[in-house]
Design a protein around this motif. Structure first.
Motif, PDB file in Angstrom:
ATOM      1  N   GLN A   1       0.806  -1.220   0.000  1.00 23.21           N
ATOM      2  CA  GLN A   1       0.000   0.000   0.000  1.00 23.21           C
ATOM      3  C   GLN A   1       0.836   1.265   0.000  1.00 23.21           C
ATOM      4  O   GLN A   1       0.465   2.260  -0.629  1.00 23.21           O
ATOM      5  N   VAL A   2       1.981   1.257   0.711  1.00 20.42           N
ATOM      6  CA  VAL A   2       2.767   2.502   0.804  1.00 20.42           C
ATOM      7  C   VAL A   2       4.231   2.334   0.432  1.00 20.42           C
ATOM      8  O   VAL A   2       4.875   3.301   0.038  1.00 20.42           O
ATOM      9  N   VAL A   3       4.787   1.130   0.559  1.00 20.83           N
ATOM     10  CA  VAL A   3       6.222   0.971   0.332  1.00 20.83           C
ATOM     11  C   VAL A   3       6.512  -0.350  -0.355  1.00 20.83           C
ATOM     12  O   VAL A   3       5.859  -1.363  -0.092  1.00 20.83           O
ATOM     13  N   SER A   4       7.486  -0.321  -1.258  1.00 23.02           N
ATOM     14  CA  SER A   4       7.937  -1.543  -1.922  1.00 23.02           C
ATOM     15  C   SER A   4       9.302  -1.925  -1.370  1.00 23.02           C
ATOM     16  O   SER A   4      10.145  -1.068  -1.098  1.00 23.02           O
ATOM     17  N   PHE A   5       9.485  -3.214  -1.194  1.00 25.33           N
ATOM     18  CA  PHE A   5      10.788  -3.772  -0.829  1.00 25.33           C
ATOM     19  C   PHE A   5      11.146  -4.797  -1.898  1.00 25.33           C
ATOM     20  O   PHE A   5      10.414  -5.774  -2.094  1.00 25.33           O
ATOM     21  N   GLY A   6      12.265  -4.600  -2.570  1.00 31.23           N
ATOM     22  CA  GLY A   6      12.635  -5.511  -3.637  1.00 31.23           C
ATOM     23  C   GLY A   6      12.108  -5.073  -4.995  1.00 31.23           C
ATOM     24  O   GLY A   6      11.466  -4.022  -5.125  1.00 31.23           O
ATOM     25  N   PRO A   7      12.349  -5.877  -6.023  1.00 37.24           N
ATOM     26  CA  PRO A   7      12.081  -5.463  -7.402  1.00 37.24           C
ATOM     27  C   PRO A   7      10.652  -5.660  -7.899  1.00 37.24           C
ATOM     28  O   PRO A   7      10.260  -5.027  -8.875  1.00 37.24           O
ATOM     29  N   TYR A   8       9.866  -6.520  -7.273  1.00 36.02           N
ATOM     30  CA  TYR A   8       8.566  -6.880  -7.843  1.00 36.02           C
ATOM     31  C   TYR A   8       7.628  -5.684  -7.993  1.00 36.02           C
ATOM     32  O   TYR A   8       6.916  -5.563  -8.990  1.00 36.02           O
ATOM     33  N   HIS A   9       7.595  -4.808  -6.998  1.00 36.31           N
ATOM     34  CA  HIS A   9       6.664  -3.670  -7.029  1.00 36.31           C
ATOM     35  C   HIS A   9       7.379  -2.329  -7.109  1.00 36.31           C
ATOM     36  O   HIS A   9       6.748  -1.285  -6.971  1.00 36.31           O
ATOM     37  N   HIS A  10       8.670  -2.363  -7.361  1.00 32.65           N
ATOM     38  CA  HIS A  10       9.445  -1.128  -7.430  1.00 32.65           C
ATOM     39  C   HIS A  10       8.980  -0.272  -8.609  1.00 32.65           C
ATOM     40  O   HIS A  10       8.770  -0.770  -9.716  1.00 32.65           O
ATOM     41  N   GLY A  11       8.806   1.026  -8.359  1.00 30.09           N
ATOM     42  CA  GLY A  11       8.449   1.958  -9.416  1.00 30.09           C
ATOM     43  C   GLY A  11       6.969   2.147  -9.644  1.00 30.09           C
ATOM     44  O   GLY A  11       6.574   2.958 -10.493  1.00 30.09           O
ATOM     45  N   LYS A  12       6.111   1.428  -8.928  1.00 36.44           N
ATOM     46  CA  LYS A  12       4.676   1.606  -9.108  1.00 36.44           C
ATOM     47  C   LYS A  12       4.265   2.999  -8.631  1.00 36.44           C
ATOM     48  O   LYS A  12       4.787   3.514  -7.644  1.00 36.44           O
ATOM     49  N   GLU A  13       3.305   3.552  -9.342  1.00 41.28           N
ATOM     50  CA  GLU A  13       2.950   4.955  -9.153  1.00 41.28           C
ATOM     51  C   GLU A  13       2.563   5.275  -7.714  1.00 41.28           C
ATOM     52  O   GLU A  13       3.030   6.263  -7.131  1.00 41.28           O
ATOM     53  N   HIS A  14       1.702   4.455  -7.103  1.00 45.79           N
ATOM     54  CA  HIS A  14       1.213   4.783  -5.766  1.00 45.79           C
ATOM     55  C   HIS A  14       2.259   4.567  -4.680  1.00 45.79           C
ATOM     56  O   HIS A  14       2.042   4.954  -3.525  1.00 45.79           O
ATOM     57  N   LEU A  15       3.409   3.968  -5.034  1.00 52.21           N
ATOM     58  CA  LEU A  15       4.469   3.723  -4.054  1.00 52.21           C
ATOM     59  C   LEU A  15       5.633   4.707  -4.193  1.00 52.21           C
ATOM     60  O   LEU A  15       6.562   4.673  -3.377  1.00 52.21           O
ATOM     61  N   ARG A  16       5.594   5.554  -5.205  1.00 53.72           N
ATOM     62  CA  ARG A  16       6.722   6.456  -5.451  1.00 53.72           C
ATOM     63  C   ARG A  16       6.965   7.474  -4.340  1.00 53.72           C
ATOM     64  O   ARG A  16       8.121   7.853  -4.100  1.00 53.72           O
TER      65      ARG A  16
END
Length: 460
Positions: free
Chosen positions: A83-98
Protein backbone atom coordinates in the motif's frame (compact mmCIF):
# COMPACT_ATOMS: atom_id res chain seq x y z
CA UNK A 1 16.57 -15.88 -24.50
CA UNK A 2 15.38 -18.72 -26.71
CA UNK A 3 14.03 -21.95 -25.40
CA UNK A 4 16.17 -25.04 -26.08
CA UNK A 5 13.27 -26.60 -27.95
CA UNK A 6 12.49 -23.60 -30.16
CA UNK A 7 13.43 -23.73 -33.88
CA UNK A 8 17.10 -22.73 -34.27
CA UNK A 9 18.01 -19.40 -35.79
CA UNK A 10 20.04 -19.13 -38.97
CA UNK A 11 23.28 -18.49 -37.06
CA UNK A 12 22.71 -21.61 -34.99
CA UNK A 13 21.98 -23.61 -38.11
CA UNK A 14 25.31 -22.68 -39.61
CA UNK A 15 27.01 -23.92 -36.47
CA UNK A 16 25.16 -27.20 -36.41
CA UNK A 17 25.54 -27.78 -40.11
CA UNK A 18 29.28 -27.89 -39.63
CA UNK A 19 28.72 -30.63 -37.07
CA UNK A 20 26.29 -32.58 -39.18
CA UNK A 21 28.99 -33.25 -41.74
CA UNK A 22 30.53 -35.72 -39.30
CA UNK A 23 27.21 -37.45 -38.65
CA UNK A 24 26.91 -40.63 -40.61
CA UNK A 25 23.86 -41.44 -42.67
CA UNK A 26 22.69 -44.31 -40.45
CA UNK A 27 22.19 -41.81 -37.57
CA UNK A 28 20.01 -39.69 -39.82
CA UNK A 29 17.92 -42.67 -40.73
CA UNK A 30 17.50 -43.42 -37.01
CA UNK A 31 16.11 -39.95 -36.53
CA UNK A 32 13.38 -40.89 -38.96
CA UNK A 33 13.77 -37.88 -41.24
CA UNK A 34 15.96 -36.70 -44.04
CA UNK A 35 15.33 -33.03 -43.34
CA UNK A 36 18.70 -31.49 -42.36
CA UNK A 37 16.99 -28.73 -40.36
CA UNK A 38 15.15 -31.29 -38.23
CA UNK A 39 18.39 -33.18 -37.65
CA UNK A 40 20.16 -29.98 -36.66
CA UNK A 41 17.39 -29.20 -34.20
CA UNK A 42 17.69 -32.65 -32.57
CA UNK A 43 21.43 -32.22 -32.25
CA UNK A 44 20.98 -28.83 -30.66
CA UNK A 45 18.54 -30.23 -28.09
CA UNK A 46 20.92 -33.10 -27.25
CA UNK A 47 23.82 -30.69 -26.79
CA UNK A 48 21.70 -28.48 -24.53
CA UNK A 49 20.74 -31.44 -22.35
CA UNK A 50 24.33 -32.64 -22.13
CA UNK A 51 25.50 -29.20 -21.05
CA UNK A 52 22.89 -28.79 -18.37
CA UNK A 53 24.47 -29.25 -14.95
CA UNK A 54 22.71 -30.49 -11.85
CA UNK A 55 22.87 -26.99 -10.39
CA UNK A 56 21.00 -25.61 -13.37
CA UNK A 57 18.36 -28.29 -13.06
CA UNK A 58 17.84 -27.50 -9.39
CA UNK A 59 18.22 -23.73 -9.44
CA UNK A 60 14.73 -23.30 -8.00
CA UNK A 61 16.02 -24.57 -4.67
CA UNK A 62 17.38 -21.06 -4.03
CA UNK A 63 13.98 -19.43 -4.45
CA UNK A 64 12.46 -17.91 -1.33
CA UNK A 65 10.59 -14.83 -2.63
CA UNK A 66 7.74 -15.62 -4.98
CA UNK A 67 5.43 -13.87 -7.40
CA UNK A 68 1.89 -14.93 -6.50
CA UNK A 69 0.24 -16.46 -9.62
CA UNK A 70 -2.86 -14.79 -11.00
CA UNK A 71 -5.10 -17.78 -10.25
CA UNK A 72 -4.33 -17.21 -6.57
CA UNK A 73 -4.01 -13.42 -6.52
CA UNK A 74 -7.28 -12.86 -8.41
CA UNK A 75 -9.22 -14.20 -5.41
CA UNK A 76 -8.12 -11.15 -3.41
CA UNK A 77 -5.68 -8.94 -5.36
CA UNK A 78 -5.28 -6.28 -2.65
CA UNK A 79 -4.07 -8.84 -0.13
CA UNK A 80 -0.79 -9.30 -2.01
CA UNK A 81 -0.15 -5.68 -3.06
CA UNK A 82 1.83 -3.17 -0.95
CA UNK A 83 0.00 0.00 0.00
CA UNK A 84 2.77 2.50 0.80
CA UNK A 85 6.22 0.97 0.33
CA UNK A 86 7.94 -1.54 -1.92
CA UNK A 87 10.79 -3.77 -0.83
CA UNK A 88 12.64 -5.51 -3.64
CA UNK A 89 12.08 -5.46 -7.40
CA UNK A 90 8.57 -6.88 -7.84
CA UNK A 91 6.66 -3.67 -7.03
CA UNK A 92 9.45 -1.13 -7.43
CA UNK A 93 8.45 1.96 -9.42
CA UNK A 94 4.68 1.61 -9.11
CA UNK A 95 2.95 4.96 -9.15
CA UNK A 96 1.21 4.78 -5.77
CA UNK A 97 4.47 3.72 -4.05
CA UNK A 98 6.72 6.46 -5.45
CA UNK A 99 6.24 8.94 -2.57
CA UNK A 100 8.04 6.55 -0.24
CA UNK A 101 10.98 6.34 -2.66
CA UNK A 102 11.90 9.91 -1.74
CA UNK A 103 12.12 8.93 1.91
CA UNK A 104 14.23 5.89 1.03
CA UNK A 105 16.75 8.04 -0.83
CA UNK A 106 16.76 10.58 2.01
CA UNK A 107 17.57 7.86 4.56
CA UNK A 108 20.27 6.40 2.29
CA UNK A 109 21.83 9.86 1.76
CA UNK A 110 22.08 10.40 5.52
CA UNK A 111 23.75 7.01 5.88
CA UNK A 112 26.30 7.77 3.16
CA UNK A 113 27.02 11.19 4.63
CA UNK A 114 27.69 9.71 8.07
CA UNK A 115 29.86 6.94 6.66
CA UNK A 116 31.88 9.28 4.45
CA UNK A 117 31.88 6.74 1.59
CA UNK A 118 30.25 6.69 -1.82
CA UNK A 119 27.41 4.37 -2.74
CA UNK A 120 29.64 2.65 -5.29
CA UNK A 121 31.87 1.44 -2.46
CA UNK A 122 28.98 -0.49 -0.93
CA UNK A 123 27.81 -1.76 -4.32
CA UNK A 124 31.24 -3.25 -4.98
CA UNK A 125 31.23 -4.83 -1.53
CA UNK A 126 27.83 -6.42 -2.12
CA UNK A 127 28.63 -7.55 -5.66
CA UNK A 128 30.21 -10.81 -4.47
CA UNK A 129 26.79 -12.11 -3.39
CA UNK A 130 24.78 -10.56 -6.23
CA UNK A 131 24.13 -13.98 -7.76
CA UNK A 132 22.67 -15.34 -4.53
CA UNK A 133 20.45 -12.28 -4.14
CA UNK A 134 19.12 -12.60 -7.68
CA UNK A 135 18.51 -16.32 -7.22
CA UNK A 136 16.22 -15.63 -4.24
CA UNK A 137 13.54 -14.29 -6.61
CA UNK A 138 11.60 -16.83 -8.63
CA UNK A 139 10.32 -14.32 -11.22
CA UNK A 140 13.01 -11.66 -11.43
CA UNK A 141 12.64 -9.41 -14.46
CA UNK A 142 15.63 -9.81 -16.81
CA UNK A 143 16.29 -6.08 -16.59
CA UNK A 144 17.55 -6.57 -13.03
CA UNK A 145 19.88 -9.45 -13.83
CA UNK A 146 23.58 -9.11 -14.34
CA UNK A 147 24.60 -9.12 -17.98
CA UNK A 148 21.19 -8.21 -19.40
CA UNK A 149 21.94 -4.53 -20.01
CA UNK A 150 24.70 -2.18 -18.99
CA UNK A 151 24.42 -1.25 -15.36
CA UNK A 152 21.61 -3.69 -14.58
CA UNK A 153 23.60 -5.41 -11.85
CA UNK A 154 24.44 -2.07 -10.22
CA UNK A 155 20.78 -1.02 -10.34
CA UNK A 156 19.75 -4.24 -8.63
CA UNK A 157 22.40 -3.93 -5.91
CA UNK A 158 21.54 -0.26 -5.41
CA UNK A 159 17.92 -1.31 -4.94
CA UNK A 160 18.95 -3.95 -2.39
CA UNK A 161 21.02 -1.42 -0.42
CA UNK A 162 18.42 1.35 -0.57
CA UNK A 163 15.46 -0.83 0.42
CA UNK A 164 17.49 -2.86 2.89
CA UNK A 165 18.82 0.13 4.82
CA UNK A 166 15.38 1.76 4.89
CA UNK A 167 13.88 -1.45 6.27
CA UNK A 168 16.67 -1.72 8.84
CA UNK A 169 16.08 1.86 9.99
CA UNK A 170 12.35 1.19 10.37
CA UNK A 171 13.13 -1.89 12.48
CA UNK A 172 15.69 -0.01 14.60
CA UNK A 173 13.35 2.93 15.13
CA UNK A 174 10.80 0.59 16.75
CA UNK A 175 13.39 -0.23 19.44
CA UNK A 176 14.39 3.41 19.99
CA UNK A 177 17.85 2.94 18.45
CA UNK A 178 17.65 5.87 16.01
CA UNK A 179 16.83 8.67 18.45
CA UNK A 180 18.52 11.89 17.49
CA UNK A 181 19.07 10.86 13.87
CA UNK A 182 15.82 12.45 12.64
CA UNK A 183 13.81 15.59 13.39
CA UNK A 184 10.74 15.48 15.60
CA UNK A 185 8.51 16.38 12.65
CA UNK A 186 9.93 13.68 10.38
CA UNK A 187 6.99 12.14 8.46
CA UNK A 188 8.33 8.59 8.94
CA UNK A 189 10.64 8.48 11.97
CA UNK A 190 8.50 10.33 14.50
CA UNK A 191 5.48 9.83 16.73
CA UNK A 192 3.26 10.82 13.83
CA UNK A 193 4.89 8.26 11.55
CA UNK A 194 4.73 5.66 14.29
CA UNK A 195 1.01 6.24 14.65
CA UNK A 196 -0.10 6.59 11.02
CA UNK A 197 2.61 5.20 8.72
CA UNK A 198 4.32 2.33 10.53
CA UNK A 199 1.18 0.15 10.82
CA UNK A 200 0.84 0.19 7.03
CA UNK A 201 4.58 -0.41 6.56
CA UNK A 202 4.28 -3.35 8.96
CA UNK A 203 1.50 -4.78 6.82
CA UNK A 204 3.51 -4.26 3.61
CA UNK A 205 6.60 -5.80 5.20
CA UNK A 206 4.73 -9.11 5.62
CA UNK A 207 3.76 -9.51 1.95
CA UNK A 208 5.28 -12.46 0.12
CA UNK A 209 6.08 -10.43 -3.01
CA UNK A 210 7.54 -7.60 -0.92
CA UNK A 211 10.47 -9.38 0.72
CA UNK A 212 14.23 -8.80 0.79
CA UNK A 213 16.67 -11.71 1.20
CA UNK A 214 17.92 -11.92 4.77
CA UNK A 215 21.42 -11.84 3.29
CA UNK A 216 20.93 -8.13 2.58
CA UNK A 217 20.04 -7.32 6.20
CA UNK A 218 22.91 -9.50 7.46
CA UNK A 219 25.33 -7.64 5.23
CA UNK A 220 24.02 -4.20 6.23
CA UNK A 221 24.23 -4.98 9.94
CA UNK A 222 27.80 -6.23 9.51
CA UNK A 223 28.81 -3.18 7.46
CA UNK A 224 27.04 -0.53 9.52
CA UNK A 225 27.45 -1.85 13.04
CA UNK A 226 30.26 -4.38 12.87
CA UNK A 227 28.19 -7.33 14.07
CA UNK A 228 26.40 -10.10 12.26
CA UNK A 229 24.06 -12.11 14.46
CA UNK A 230 20.93 -13.74 13.10
CA UNK A 231 19.15 -13.56 16.44
CA UNK A 232 19.70 -9.77 16.71
CA UNK A 233 18.07 -9.18 13.33
CA UNK A 234 15.28 -11.61 14.18
CA UNK A 235 14.73 -9.69 17.40
CA UNK A 236 14.43 -6.40 15.52
CA UNK A 237 11.93 -7.92 13.09
CA UNK A 238 9.76 -9.50 15.76
CA UNK A 239 9.81 -6.38 17.93
CA UNK A 240 8.32 -4.44 15.01
CA UNK A 241 6.05 -7.04 13.40
CA UNK A 242 4.78 -9.23 16.23
CA UNK A 243 2.44 -8.38 19.08
CA UNK A 244 3.93 -10.98 21.41
CA UNK A 245 7.53 -12.15 21.58
CA UNK A 246 8.32 -14.62 24.35
CA UNK A 247 11.66 -15.71 22.92
CA UNK A 248 13.63 -15.12 19.73
CA UNK A 249 14.68 -18.05 17.62
CA UNK A 250 18.31 -18.25 16.52
CA UNK A 251 17.28 -20.28 13.51
CA UNK A 252 18.46 -19.05 10.12
CA UNK A 253 15.60 -17.39 8.26
CA UNK A 254 15.01 -16.44 4.65
CA UNK A 255 13.35 -13.05 5.02
CA UNK A 256 11.06 -11.01 7.30
CA UNK A 257 7.96 -13.10 6.53
CA UNK A 258 9.88 -16.28 7.37
CA UNK A 259 11.03 -14.83 10.72
CA UNK A 260 7.45 -13.84 11.54
CA UNK A 261 6.15 -17.26 10.55
CA UNK A 262 8.69 -19.18 12.63
CA UNK A 263 7.81 -17.05 15.65
CA UNK A 264 4.14 -17.90 15.22
CA UNK A 265 4.96 -21.60 15.10
CA UNK A 266 7.40 -21.88 17.98
CA UNK A 267 6.40 -24.34 20.67
CA UNK A 268 7.63 -24.66 24.26
CA UNK A 269 8.30 -28.36 24.12
CA UNK A 270 8.62 -30.99 21.48
CA UNK A 271 6.10 -33.77 21.53
CA UNK A 272 6.72 -37.30 20.42
CA UNK A 273 5.43 -37.88 16.97
CA UNK A 274 2.78 -40.56 17.12
CA UNK A 275 1.20 -42.10 14.13
CA UNK A 276 -2.23 -40.61 13.67
CA UNK A 277 -4.95 -41.77 11.40
CA UNK A 278 -6.02 -39.23 8.82
CA UNK A 279 -9.44 -37.96 9.77
CA UNK A 280 -12.22 -38.56 7.31
CA UNK A 281 -14.56 -35.87 8.61
CA UNK A 282 -14.34 -32.30 9.73
CA UNK A 283 -15.02 -31.40 13.33
CA UNK A 284 -18.02 -29.44 14.54
CA UNK A 285 -18.18 -25.70 15.11
CA UNK A 286 -17.40 -24.13 18.49
CA UNK A 287 -21.03 -23.85 19.57
CA UNK A 288 -21.72 -27.46 18.57
CA UNK A 289 -18.63 -28.63 20.42
CA UNK A 290 -19.96 -26.90 23.52
CA UNK A 291 -23.28 -28.71 23.11
CA UNK A 292 -21.35 -31.98 23.07
CA UNK A 293 -19.69 -31.20 26.38
CA UNK A 294 -16.36 -29.89 25.08
CA UNK A 295 -14.92 -26.92 26.94
CA UNK A 296 -12.92 -24.39 24.90
CA UNK A 297 -9.90 -22.91 26.62
CA UNK A 298 -7.01 -20.64 25.64
CA UNK A 299 -3.61 -22.34 25.32
CA UNK A 300 -0.76 -21.29 27.55
CA UNK A 301 1.14 -19.92 24.52
CA UNK A 302 0.12 -18.15 21.31
CA UNK A 303 1.94 -20.60 19.05
CA UNK A 304 -0.33 -21.71 16.23
CA UNK A 305 0.96 -25.24 16.78
CA UNK A 306 -0.24 -25.26 20.38
CA UNK A 307 -3.61 -26.92 19.70
CA UNK A 308 -4.52 -29.88 21.88
CA UNK A 309 -7.47 -31.86 23.22
CA UNK A 310 -7.56 -33.77 26.47
CA UNK A 311 -10.30 -34.77 28.95
CA UNK A 312 -12.99 -32.81 27.15
CA UNK A 313 -10.95 -29.60 26.92
CA UNK A 314 -9.95 -28.18 23.51
CA UNK A 315 -7.10 -25.68 23.86
CA UNK A 316 -6.55 -23.11 21.12
CA UNK A 317 -3.93 -20.34 20.86
CA UNK A 318 -5.04 -16.77 21.36
CA UNK A 319 -5.20 -14.52 18.30
CA UNK A 320 -6.09 -10.91 17.54
CA UNK A 321 -8.36 -10.50 14.49
CA UNK A 322 -8.31 -7.09 12.79
CA UNK A 323 -8.26 -5.57 9.31
CA UNK A 324 -4.67 -6.75 8.66
CA UNK A 325 -5.30 -10.37 9.64
CA UNK A 326 -6.54 -11.44 6.21
CA UNK A 327 -3.55 -10.06 4.32
CA UNK A 328 -1.11 -11.50 6.87
CA UNK A 329 -2.50 -15.03 6.74
CA UNK A 330 -2.97 -15.07 2.97
CA UNK A 331 0.71 -14.23 2.48
CA UNK A 332 1.83 -16.80 5.06
CA UNK A 333 -0.30 -19.43 3.32
CA UNK A 334 1.11 -18.38 -0.06
CA UNK A 335 4.67 -18.71 1.26
CA UNK A 336 3.98 -22.22 2.55
CA UNK A 337 2.30 -23.05 -0.73
CA UNK A 338 5.12 -21.98 -3.02
CA UNK A 339 8.28 -22.52 -0.96
CA UNK A 340 9.25 -26.17 -0.96
CA UNK A 341 10.20 -27.34 2.52
CA UNK A 342 8.57 -24.43 4.36
CA UNK A 343 5.98 -26.67 6.00
CA UNK A 344 2.23 -26.25 6.28
CA UNK A 345 1.55 -25.37 9.90
CA UNK A 346 -0.13 -22.01 9.24
CA UNK A 347 -2.27 -23.54 6.48
CA UNK A 348 -3.27 -26.39 8.79
CA UNK A 349 -4.20 -23.90 11.51
CA UNK A 350 -6.49 -22.00 9.13
CA UNK A 351 -8.05 -25.28 7.96
CA UNK A 352 -8.77 -26.24 11.58
CA UNK A 353 -10.15 -22.82 12.55
CA UNK A 354 -12.44 -22.82 9.51
CA UNK A 355 -14.09 -25.91 11.00
CA UNK A 356 -14.31 -24.41 14.48
CA UNK A 357 -15.70 -21.09 13.22
CA UNK A 358 -18.86 -21.30 11.17
CA UNK A 359 -20.92 -18.30 12.19
CA UNK A 360 -20.65 -15.18 14.29
CA UNK A 361 -21.86 -16.99 17.38
CA UNK A 362 -18.79 -19.22 17.19
CA UNK A 363 -16.57 -16.13 17.22
CA UNK A 364 -18.55 -14.75 20.15
CA UNK A 365 -18.04 -17.97 22.10
CA UNK A 366 -14.30 -18.00 21.37
CA UNK A 367 -14.15 -14.36 22.44
CA UNK A 368 -15.72 -15.15 25.81
CA UNK A 369 -13.11 -17.88 26.28
CA UNK A 370 -10.28 -15.39 25.57
CA UNK A 371 -9.21 -17.19 22.40
CA UNK A 372 -10.18 -14.51 19.86
CA UNK A 373 -9.73 -10.80 20.44
CA UNK A 374 -12.04 -9.49 17.72
CA UNK A 375 -11.32 -5.99 16.40
CA UNK A 376 -13.53 -6.40 13.32
CA UNK A 377 -16.83 -4.58 12.96
CA UNK A 378 -18.82 -7.67 13.97
CA UNK A 379 -18.53 -11.32 14.90
CA UNK A 380 -20.04 -12.24 11.54
CA UNK A 381 -17.27 -10.33 9.74
CA UNK A 382 -14.62 -12.24 11.68
CA UNK A 383 -16.32 -15.53 10.85
CA UNK A 384 -16.44 -14.68 7.14
CA UNK A 385 -12.77 -13.77 7.30
CA UNK A 386 -11.75 -17.23 8.51
CA UNK A 387 -14.08 -18.89 6.02
CA UNK A 388 -12.55 -16.92 3.14
CA UNK A 389 -9.00 -17.67 4.27
CA UNK A 390 -9.69 -21.39 4.06
CA UNK A 391 -10.79 -21.35 0.42
CA UNK A 392 -8.70 -23.88 -1.47
CA UNK A 393 -6.57 -24.98 1.51
CA UNK A 394 -6.10 -28.60 2.52
CA UNK A 395 -4.88 -30.27 5.67
CA UNK A 396 -1.43 -31.82 5.47
CA UNK A 397 -1.75 -35.62 5.84
CA UNK A 398 1.19 -35.53 8.27
CA UNK A 399 -0.25 -32.73 10.41
CA UNK A 400 -0.58 -33.39 14.14
CA UNK A 401 -4.04 -31.82 13.94
CA UNK A 402 -5.38 -35.11 12.56
CA UNK A 403 -4.84 -36.62 16.00
CA UNK A 404 -6.68 -33.71 17.64
CA UNK A 405 -9.58 -34.01 15.17
CA UNK A 406 -9.87 -37.75 15.75
CA UNK A 407 -9.93 -37.31 19.53
CA UNK A 408 -12.60 -34.61 19.31
CA UNK A 409 -14.75 -36.71 16.99
CA UNK A 410 -14.43 -39.76 19.27
CA UNK A 411 -15.43 -37.67 22.29
CA UNK A 412 -18.49 -36.30 20.46
CA UNK A 413 -19.64 -39.82 19.55
CA UNK A 414 -20.21 -40.71 23.23
CA UNK A 415 -23.75 -39.72 24.09
CA UNK A 416 -23.13 -39.38 27.82
CA UNK A 417 -21.02 -36.29 27.20
CA UNK A 418 -23.86 -34.65 25.28
CA UNK A 419 -26.42 -35.59 27.93
CA UNK A 420 -24.27 -34.15 30.67
CA UNK A 421 -23.73 -30.97 28.66
CA UNK A 422 -27.46 -30.59 28.00
CA UNK A 423 -28.21 -31.11 31.68
CA UNK A 424 -25.70 -28.43 32.67
CA UNK A 425 -26.88 -25.99 29.98
CA UNK A 426 -30.53 -26.58 30.89
CA UNK A 427 -30.37 -26.39 34.67
CA UNK A 428 -27.24 -24.36 35.40
CA UNK A 429 -27.46 -21.56 32.85
CA UNK A 430 -28.59 -18.89 35.33
CA UNK A 431 -28.99 -18.63 39.11
CA UNK A 432 -32.82 -18.68 38.99
CA UNK A 433 -32.84 -22.05 37.29
CA UNK A 434 -30.29 -23.34 39.80
CA UNK A 435 -32.40 -22.09 42.73
CA UNK A 436 -35.51 -23.67 41.23
CA UNK A 437 -33.66 -26.97 40.83
CA UNK A 438 -32.42 -26.85 44.42
CA UNK A 439 -35.89 -26.02 45.68
CA UNK A 440 -37.37 -28.88 43.68
CA UNK A 441 -34.82 -31.32 45.11
CA UNK A 442 -35.46 -30.14 48.67
CA UNK A 443 -39.19 -30.35 48.15
CA UNK A 444 -38.83 -33.85 46.76
CA UNK A 445 -36.66 -34.84 49.74
CA UNK A 446 -39.11 -33.44 52.28
CA UNK A 447 -41.97 -35.23 50.53
CA UNK A 448 -40.08 -38.49 50.74
CA UNK A 449 -39.37 -37.96 54.44
CA UNK A 450 -43.01 -37.16 55.13
CA UNK A 451 -44.08 -40.26 53.25
CA UNK A 452 -41.70 -42.46 55.24
CA UNK A 453 -42.95 -41.09 58.57
CA UNK A 454 -46.54 -41.58 57.47
CA UNK A 455 -45.91 -45.21 56.55
CA UNK A 456 -44.06 -45.88 59.81
CA UNK A 457 -46.88 -44.31 61.88
CA UNK A 458 -49.49 -46.34 60.07
CA UNK A 459 -47.61 -49.61 60.68
CA UNK A 460 -47.16 -48.78 64.35
Amino acid sequence: MKSPISPPSSSVRRKTKAKTRIITSPRRETCGTSDPNATDWIIQVNESLEGMSSDEQQYWKKWSIYKVPSYVADLNPKAYQPQVVSFGPYHHGKEHLRPMEDHKRRVLFQFLRRSGKLLQHYIESLRKVAGDLEASYDALDPKWKEGSVDGAADQFLELMITDGYFMLQILRYATGKVKGEYEDNDPIFSKHGDLYVHPVIRRDMLLLENQLPMLVLDWLVAICYGVQKDESINSLILNFCSRSVDSVSKEKCLHVLDVFRKNMLKEPEKKDKAESQVSEEIIRSATELREHGIYLKKSDTNSLKNISFDSGVLRLPGIVVDEDTESMFLNLIAFERFHVGAGSEVTSYIFFMDDVIDKGQDVALLHTRGIIDNAMESDEAAAKLFNSLAMGVVLDPDSSLHDVINKVREYCRKRRHKWRANFIHTYFRNPWVILSLIAGVLLFGLTMVQTVYTVLGYNK
